[in-house]
Enzyme design. Sequence first.
Site, short mmCIF file in Angstrom:
data_model
loop_
_atom_site.label_atom_id
_atom_site.label_comp_id
_atom_site.label_asym_id
_atom_site.label_seq_id
_atom_site.Cartn_x
_atom_site.Cartn_y
_atom_site.Cartn_z
N CYS A 162 0.94 -1.28 -0.27
CA CYS A 162 0.28 0.30 0.33
C CYS A 162 0.64 1.37 -0.26
O CYS A 162 0.11 2.37 0.01
CB CYS A 162 -1.02 0.16 1.16
SG CYS A 162 -1.86 -1.70 1.23
N HIS A 294 -3.99 7.63 5.45
CA HIS A 294 -3.43 6.21 5.26
C HIS A 294 -5.35 6.12 5.17
O HIS A 294 -5.95 5.40 4.47
CB HIS A 294 -2.45 5.24 5.28
CG HIS A 294 -2.26 4.20 5.07
ND1 HIS A 294 -2.03 4.53 3.48
CD2 HIS A 294 -2.62 2.95 5.83
CE1 HIS A 294 -2.51 2.84 2.75
NE2 HIS A 294 -2.25 2.10 4.37
N GLU A 305 -2.68 5.20 12.97
CA GLU A 305 -2.43 6.08 12.76
C GLU A 305 -2.90 7.12 13.50
O GLU A 305 -2.36 8.46 13.34
CB GLU A 305 -2.88 6.11 11.15
CG GLU A 305 -2.64 7.99 10.09
CD GLU A 305 -2.86 7.86 8.74
OE1 GLU A 305 -3.86 6.82 8.63
OE2 GLU A 305 -2.64 8.29 8.16
N LYS A 326 -9.95 7.81 1.17
CA LYS A 326 -10.03 6.69 0.50
C LYS A 326 -11.77 6.00 0.56
O LYS A 326 -12.48 5.18 -0.01
CB LYS A 326 -9.50 5.29 1.40
CG LYS A 326 -8.15 5.36 0.86
CD LYS A 326 -7.52 4.03 2.02
CE LYS A 326 -5.70 3.90 1.10
NZ LYS A 326 -5.50 5.03 1.79
N HIS A 331 -9.67 2.51 -1.32
CA HIS A 331 -7.94 2.05 -1.95
C HIS A 331 -7.38 1.65 -2.81
O HIS A 331 -7.57 0.38 -3.07
CB HIS A 331 -7.75 1.22 -0.14
CG HIS A 331 -6.36 0.72 -0.06
ND1 HIS A 331 -5.53 1.20 -0.39
CD2 HIS A 331 -6.02 0.65 1.51
CE1 HIS A 331 -4.26 0.97 -0.05
NE2 HIS A 331 -4.50 0.14 1.30
N PHE A 390 1.15 -2.65 4.83
CA PHE A 390 1.26 -4.65 5.08
C PHE A 390 2.73 -4.48 5.12
O PHE A 390 3.13 -4.25 4.17
CB PHE A 390 -0.04 -5.37 4.48
CG PHE A 390 -0.67 -5.25 4.87
CD1 PHE A 390 -1.21 -5.01 6.34
CD2 PHE A 390 -2.06 -6.10 4.06
CE1 PHE A 390 -2.97 -5.18 6.18
CE2 PHE A 390 -3.32 -6.19 4.42
CZ PHE A 390 -3.37 -5.95 5.77
#
Lengths: 402, 86
Positions: A162, A294, A305, A326, A331, A390
Site C-alpha cells: 500500500c 492513510h 494512525e 479512500k 483503497h 502491510f
Amino acid sequence: MKRVVITGAGTVNALGLTVPETFEAMREGRCGIRDLVFRDVEKLSIRIGGQVPNYPAEDDFSRKDTALFDRFTMFTIHAAREAVAQSGLVFDGELAEKSGVILGTAGGGATTWDDSYYEVYHQDKNRVHPFVIPKLMPSAAASHVSIAHSLQGPSFTVSTACASSNHAMSQAFQMVRSGMAPVMLTGGSESMLCYGGVKSWEGLRVMSRDGCRPFSANRNGMVQGEGAGVFVFEEMEHAKQRGAEILAEVIGFAMSSDASDIVMPSQQGAVRAMTGTLRDARINPEDVGYINAHGTGTAVNDKTECAAIADAFGSHADKLMVSSTKSMHGHLIGGTGAVELLACIMALKDGVVAPTVGYDQPDPDCPLDVVPNVAREAQVEVAMSNAFSFGGLNAVIALRRA
Amino acid sequence: MDVKSTVIAIIAKQAVRSPDAVLMTNTLDDLGIDSLGLVESIFSIEEEFDIQVPFNANDPADSDFDISNVGSIIAGIEKLVADQNA
C-alpha cells in the site's frame, strides 16, 4: 540540492477520468464506491469497490495496444498523457536521455494473471495469449510510459504494497533533488478488481461489505479501488526557465520500517516516517495544515494512525485537518498514494480540503479534525500524504504551496 | 470425528500443541493464537465443514460469532453446521 516542483498531474480513478473531474468529485464529497462489475462477482461476499466505470479503453488505445496492455498499464498511460500534456514538456535530446519514470504498483497485471489462470485451469485451454508475460509484469507500465514519452533515464517499478506509490515518488523526488535527472514521471497504478484479486482480499477478513468509513466509530473495513495517478516532478529552475505552471513544490519525504509484523501496523513506525519528513523538509509541525491520511477504514489502521499523528505533531494535532479520501475512491493499494497526492495538490493550489465521506459517528480513538463529509475552504501552506503498508513499510511525502 | 474434536484438532494444530492440551476455557491468547492465526483457523474450519463463518477481523466484537474462548468457538461452529444440515 535542487528544488523540486510538480508541473503536471494526471489520473483515472473511480471519481473521474481526469484531474479536474477528480477534484470536482472531491470538492463535492462524492463517493465513487459502487457495485462491482466483472466475471463471477456474484460468487464473492465482497461486491463493492471503487471501480472505474466504463473506462473507455478503445478510445485511449488501438486494438494492437489493448492486446498488449493490462488494465493497470492502460490506467498509467492514460494518467501519464494528462500529466505530460499539462506540463507542456516535450522529451527530446538531452532532456529525454536524462529523464525517467518511477512507478508503484502492488499487483501489477493482476487481471492478466486472473484471466490466464481461468483459461487454463477452469476452461481447460491448452495455451494462453502470447503476450501474457509482457502484459502482467509489474514493470510493464513503467516501460510503456518510457516508450510513449521517450524517457531514457532511470526507470523502474517499486512494490511495497500500500505504500508503493509513495516510495516511488520519494525515489523520483530524490533523483531530481540530487541533480541526477531534470524531470521524472512518477506515481503509481493498480487494477486488482477481478475475481481473484477481490477473493484474495476477502481471505484476510478486513474488507467492508457496505462502505469505507474511515475514522467513524461504525467503520468496518476497507474497500478496494483501482486507477492511477502520475505526476511530472521537475527541477524548479528548469520549470521556471520555460515558464511552466507550478502546481506545488515537493519539499520532503521519509521512509521507515516497523520491523514488527506482516499485517499489524506500528504507531512508532508511522511516527518516525512523519517526523522524518518534517526534518527532511526542514519544517516545524505547526507549518503543516493538512494530512491526507492513510485512513483505510479498518479498526486498527485508523486508531493507530490517529495516535501516531498525535504523537508526531503534539498539540498541533488538534489544529490539523486530516482526511481520508479512500472514503471516496477506495483503497488503490499500490496506486493509492498517487491518487491521494491529488488531494494534497487541491488543498495547496485551490484552497479546498477534500473531506472524509461516510463519516457517521465520532470515535474517541480518532479524536482529530477529519473534515467530515463536506469539503472545506482553507489556505494550506504545507500538506503531507501518509502511506503505511502491510509489512510495516512506511513512506510519507510533503508538499508546499507554490 | 465429531464437530468438537475436529475444531479442537484445527485449533491445536494452529497452537502447535496436542489436542489434549486445548481446554474449553482457553482463550486464543492463552493458546498464543494471534489475529493471523485466527483467520487461518477459521479458514480451515470453513474448508472442513463447508460453512461460512460470519467473522470480521476488523471488529471481532461486532461479528455474529463469539471467539471469547475455545468452548464458545465450538458452540458457534456446531450451530452453523446444524443450521446447514437443517
